[in-house]
Design a protein around this motif. Structure first.
Motif, PDB file in Angstrom:
ATOM      1  N   GLY A  98      40.382  27.725  26.795  1.00 16.02           N
ATOM      2  CA  GLY A  98      40.001  28.941  27.343  1.00 16.02           C
ATOM      3  C   GLY A  98      39.880  29.182  28.662  1.00 16.02           C
ATOM      4  N   ALA A  99      40.315  28.238  29.453  1.00 13.41           N
ATOM      5  CA  ALA A  99      40.173  28.401  30.730  1.00 13.41           C
ATOM      6  C   ALA A  99      40.894  29.296  31.531  1.00 13.41           C
ATOM      7  CB  ALA A  99      40.425  26.945  31.519  1.00 13.41           C
ATOM      8  N   PHE A 100      41.999  29.764  30.851  1.00  9.13           N
ATOM      9  CA  PHE A 100      42.791  30.697  31.441  1.00  9.13           C
ATOM     10  C   PHE A 100      42.128  32.142  31.609  1.00  9.13           C
ATOM     11  CE2 PHE A 100      43.367  31.193  26.919  1.00  9.13           C
ATOM     12  CZ  PHE A 100      43.174  32.582  26.447  1.00  9.13           C
ATOM     13  N   GLY A 101      40.960  32.343  30.713  1.00  6.74           N
ATOM     14  CA  GLY A 101      40.108  33.486  31.060  1.00  6.74           C
ATOM     15  C   GLY A 101      39.556  33.564  32.309  1.00  6.74           C
ATOM     16  N   TYR A 102      39.294  32.696  33.078  1.00  6.41           N
ATOM     17  CA  TYR A 102      39.032  32.849  34.608  1.00  6.41           C
ATOM     18  C   TYR A 102      39.924  33.275  35.377  1.00  6.41           C
ATOM     19  CZ  TYR A 102      34.918  29.961  33.649  1.00  6.41           C
ATOM     20  OH  TYR A 102      33.722  29.559  32.983  1.00  6.41           O
ATOM     21  N   ILE A 103      41.268  33.355  35.058  1.00 10.42           N
ATOM     22  CA  ILE A 103      42.179  34.276  35.727  1.00 10.42           C
ATOM     23  C   ILE A 103      41.797  35.688  35.687  1.00 10.42           C
ATOM     24  CG2 ILE A 103      44.643  34.939  35.862  1.00 10.42           C
ATOM     25  CD1 ILE A 103      45.296  32.333  34.462  1.00 10.42           C
ATOM     26  N   GLY A 104      41.346  36.293  34.444  1.00  9.68           N
ATOM     27  CA  GLY A 104      40.945  37.404  34.568  1.00  9.68           C
ATOM     28  C   GLY A 104      39.767  37.872  35.386  1.00  9.68           C
ATOM     29  N   LEU A 105      38.494  36.721  35.148  1.00  8.78           N
ATOM     30  CA  LEU A 105      37.304  37.152  35.905  1.00  8.78           C
ATOM     31  C   LEU A 105      37.461  36.915  37.245  1.00  8.78           C
ATOM     32  CD1 LEU A 105      34.515  37.206  35.034  1.00  8.78           C
ATOM     33  CD2 LEU A 105      34.182  34.758  35.397  1.00  8.78           C
ATOM     34  N   LEU A 106      38.195  35.857  37.875  1.00  5.42           N
ATOM     35  CA  LEU A 106      38.592  35.866  39.416  1.00  5.42           C
ATOM     36  C   LEU A 106      39.171  37.061  39.917  1.00  5.42           C
ATOM     37  CD1 LEU A 106      39.092  32.230  39.691  1.00  5.42           C
ATOM     38  CD2 LEU A 106      36.985  33.192  40.504  1.00  5.42           C
ATOM     39  N   THR A 107      40.140  37.586  39.359  1.00  4.02           N
ATOM     40  CA  THR A 107      40.888  39.030  39.482  1.00  4.02           C
ATOM     41  C   THR A 107      39.915  40.074  39.471  1.00  4.02           C
ATOM     42  OG1 THR A 107      42.831  38.076  38.721  1.00  4.02           O
ATOM     43  CG2 THR A 107      42.995  40.362  39.103  1.00  4.02           C
ATOM     44  N   LEU A 108      38.890  39.931  38.565  1.00  7.35           N
ATOM     45  CA  LEU A 108      37.988  40.983  38.561  1.00  7.35           C
ATOM     46  C   LEU A 108      36.912  40.924  39.721  1.00  7.35           C
ATOM     47  CD1 LEU A 108      36.929  41.283  35.131  1.00  7.35           C
ATOM     48  CD2 LEU A 108      38.043  43.153  36.498  1.00  7.35           C
ATOM     49  N   LEU A 109      36.740  39.737  40.289  1.00  9.98           N
ATOM     50  CA  LEU A 109      35.968  39.455  41.428  1.00  9.98           C
ATOM     51  C   LEU A 109      36.742  39.996  42.673  1.00  9.98           C
ATOM     52  CD1 LEU A 109      33.710  38.155  42.982  1.00  9.98           C
ATOM     53  CD2 LEU A 109      35.020  35.956  43.020  1.00  9.98           C
ATOM     54  N   VAL A 110      37.986  39.773  42.931  1.00 11.09           N
ATOM     55  CA  VAL A 110      38.873  40.299  43.901  1.00 11.09           C
ATOM     56  C   VAL A 110      38.644  41.818  43.968  1.00 11.09           C
ATOM     57  CG1 VAL A 110      40.966  40.321  45.128  1.00 11.09           C
ATOM     58  CG2 VAL A 110      40.192  38.159  43.980  1.00 11.09           C
ATOM     59  N   CYS A 111      38.930  42.245  42.740  1.00 11.52           N
ATOM     60  CA  CYS A 111      38.824  43.741  42.701  1.00 11.52           C
ATOM     61  C   CYS A 111      37.555  44.514  43.172  1.00 11.52           C
ATOM     62  CB  CYS A 111      39.184  44.279  41.302  1.00 11.52           C
ATOM     63  SG  CYS A 111      41.009  44.075  40.682  1.00 11.52           S
ATOM     64  N   THR A 112      36.567  43.825  42.619  1.00  7.05           N
ATOM     65  CA  THR A 112      35.033  44.278  43.049  1.00  7.05           C
ATOM     66  C   THR A 112      34.746  43.907  44.658  1.00  7.05           C
ATOM     67  OG1 THR A 112      34.312  43.309  40.891  1.00  7.05           O
ATOM     68  CG2 THR A 112      32.710  43.798  42.825  1.00  7.05           C
ATOM     69  N   VAL A 113      35.448  42.972  45.315  1.00 10.91           N
ATOM     70  CA  VAL A 113      35.329  42.963  46.665  1.00 10.91           C
ATOM     71  C   VAL A 113      35.899  44.053  47.182  1.00 10.91           C
ATOM     72  CG1 VAL A 113      35.856  41.370  48.658  1.00 10.91           C
ATOM     73  CG2 VAL A 113      34.620  40.403  46.685  1.00 10.91           C
ATOM     74  N   MET A 114      37.278  44.139  46.858  1.00 13.60           N
ATOM     75  CA  MET A 114      38.075  45.360  47.279  1.00 13.60           C
ATOM     76  C   MET A 114      37.427  46.723  47.170  1.00 13.60           C
ATOM     77  SD  MET A 114      40.749  43.481  48.596  1.00 13.60           S
ATOM     78  CE  MET A 114      42.093  44.948  48.641  1.00 13.60           C
ATOM     79  N   PHE A 115      36.780  46.814  46.092  1.00 13.11           N
ATOM     80  CA  PHE A 115      35.963  48.097  45.971  1.00 13.11           C
ATOM     81  C   PHE A 115      34.851  48.030  46.939  1.00 13.11           C
ATOM     82  CE2 PHE A 115      32.301  50.313  43.310  1.00 13.11           C
ATOM     83  CZ  PHE A 115      33.197  51.710  43.122  1.00 13.11           C
ATOM     84  N   GLY A 116      33.862  47.047  47.071  1.00 13.41           N
ATOM     85  CA  GLY A 116      33.039  47.396  48.119  1.00 13.41           C
ATOM     86  C   GLY A 116      33.551  47.401  49.329  1.00 13.41           C
ATOM     87  N   LEU A 117      34.857  47.049  49.856  1.00 16.06           N
ATOM     88  CA  LEU A 117      35.289  47.031  51.288  1.00 16.06           C
ATOM     89  C   LEU A 117      35.954  48.439  51.468  1.00 16.06           C
ATOM     90  CD1 LEU A 117      37.081  43.635  51.749  1.00 16.06           C
ATOM     91  CD2 LEU A 117      34.993  44.318  52.943  1.00 16.06           C
ATOM     92  N   SER A 118      36.682  49.037  50.110  1.00 15.29           N
ATOM     93  CA  SER A 118      36.939  50.359  50.318  1.00 15.29           C
ATOM     94  C   SER A 118      35.765  51.311  50.409  1.00 15.29           C
ATOM     95  CB  SER A 118      37.685  50.631  49.151  1.00 15.29           C
ATOM     96  OG  SER A 118      37.036  50.698  47.940  1.00 15.29           O
ATOM     97  N   LEU A 119      34.736  51.089  49.737  1.00 22.32           N
ATOM     98  CA  LEU A 119      33.570  51.900  49.799  1.00 22.32           C
ATOM     99  C   LEU A 119      32.922  51.965  51.393  1.00 22.32           C
ATOM    100  CD1 LEU A 119      31.667  51.443  46.625  1.00 22.32           C
ATOM    101  CD2 LEU A 119      32.890  53.552  47.298  1.00 22.32           C
ATOM    102  N   LEU A 120      33.086  51.003  51.974  1.00 22.06           N
ATOM    103  CA  LEU A 120      32.547  50.705  53.226  1.00 22.06           C
ATOM    104  C   LEU A 120      33.634  51.251  54.491  1.00 22.06           C
ATOM    105  CD1 LEU A 120      30.931  47.299  53.122  1.00 22.06           C
ATOM    106  CD2 LEU A 120      29.696  49.617  53.226  1.00 22.06           C
ATOM    107  N   GLY A 121      34.942  51.368  54.167  1.00 23.15           N
ATOM    108  CA  GLY A 121      35.825  52.216  54.976  1.00 23.15           C
ATOM    109  C   GLY A 121      36.652  51.037  55.812  1.00 23.15           C
ATOM    110  N   PHE A 122      36.602  49.765  55.226  1.00 20.97           N
ATOM    111  CA  PHE A 122      37.308  48.728  55.899  1.00 20.97           C
ATOM    112  C   PHE A 122      38.692  48.564  55.477  1.00 20.97           C
ATOM    113  CE2 PHE A 122      33.049  46.884  56.390  1.00 20.97           C
ATOM    114  CZ  PHE A 122      32.838  46.840  57.528  1.00 20.97           C
ATOM    115  N   ILE A 123      39.013  49.123  54.251  1.00 14.90           N
ATOM    116  CA  ILE A 123      40.560  49.277  53.704  1.00 14.90           C
ATOM    117  C   ILE A 123      40.529  50.855  53.012  1.00 14.90           C
ATOM    118  CG2 ILE A 123      40.595  46.711  53.302  1.00 14.90           C
ATOM    119  CD1 ILE A 123      40.037  47.406  50.259  1.00 14.90           C
TER     120      ILE A 123
END
Length: 139
Positions: free
Chosen positions: A114-139
């Motif tokens: 089931g280790a492939f599930g981390y692909i989904g989790l890590l991609t969600l982590l990237v999306c979450t960071v992107m969300f935070g950066l977009s809220l702050l106006g950095f992207i």
């Protein structure tokens, strides 16, 4: 303060979160059935006699341990990219099923299926960071 508009595509994220509730119920039912099969009575969490029960219990317990992290990333990452977020949630969910089924064999190494599930989790982590950066106006 700028208004925030929730995309209708976020409905996909909501449905994936609902699907994970069914995952947790399925995992819990597997533990109840294993308790009967391997004669492990409450309140004992683990068996001193049969590691096969312990494998079923750990599959459930480990999922519960990572579930809060998954939920945070699913919701925030899904706000940034709802369709991608929902897809990542489905990958994580499928990974958890494969993890559990591998563990249920009684060979703990097979949980790594089931280790492939981390692909989904890590991609969600990237999306979450992107969300935070977009809220702050950095992207």
């Amino acid at each position: 303060m700028e208004a925030f508009t929730l995309s209708s595509d976020f409905g996909y994220v909501v449905l994936v979160v609902v699907a994970t509730v069914f995952l947790l119920q399925w995992l819990g039912i597997q533990v109840v059935m294993a308790r009967k099969k391997y004669e492990v009575s409450y309140p004992r969490m683990y068996s001193d006699n049969d590691d096969r029960f312990n494998c079923v219990q750990r599959a459930h317990q480990n999922t519960l341990e990572v579930y809060p992290t998954y939920l945070i990333l699913q919701i925030f990452g899904g706000l940034y990219a709802p369709k991608l977020g929902a897809l990542c949630g489905l990958i994580w969910l499928a990974g958890r099923v494969a993890y559990a089924l591998g563990y249920y064999t009684g060979d703990p190494e097979k949980r790594n299926r089931g280790a492939f599930g981390y692909i989904g989790l890590l991609t969600l982590l990237v999306c979450t960071v992107m969300f935070g950066l977009s809220l702050l106006g950095f992207i």
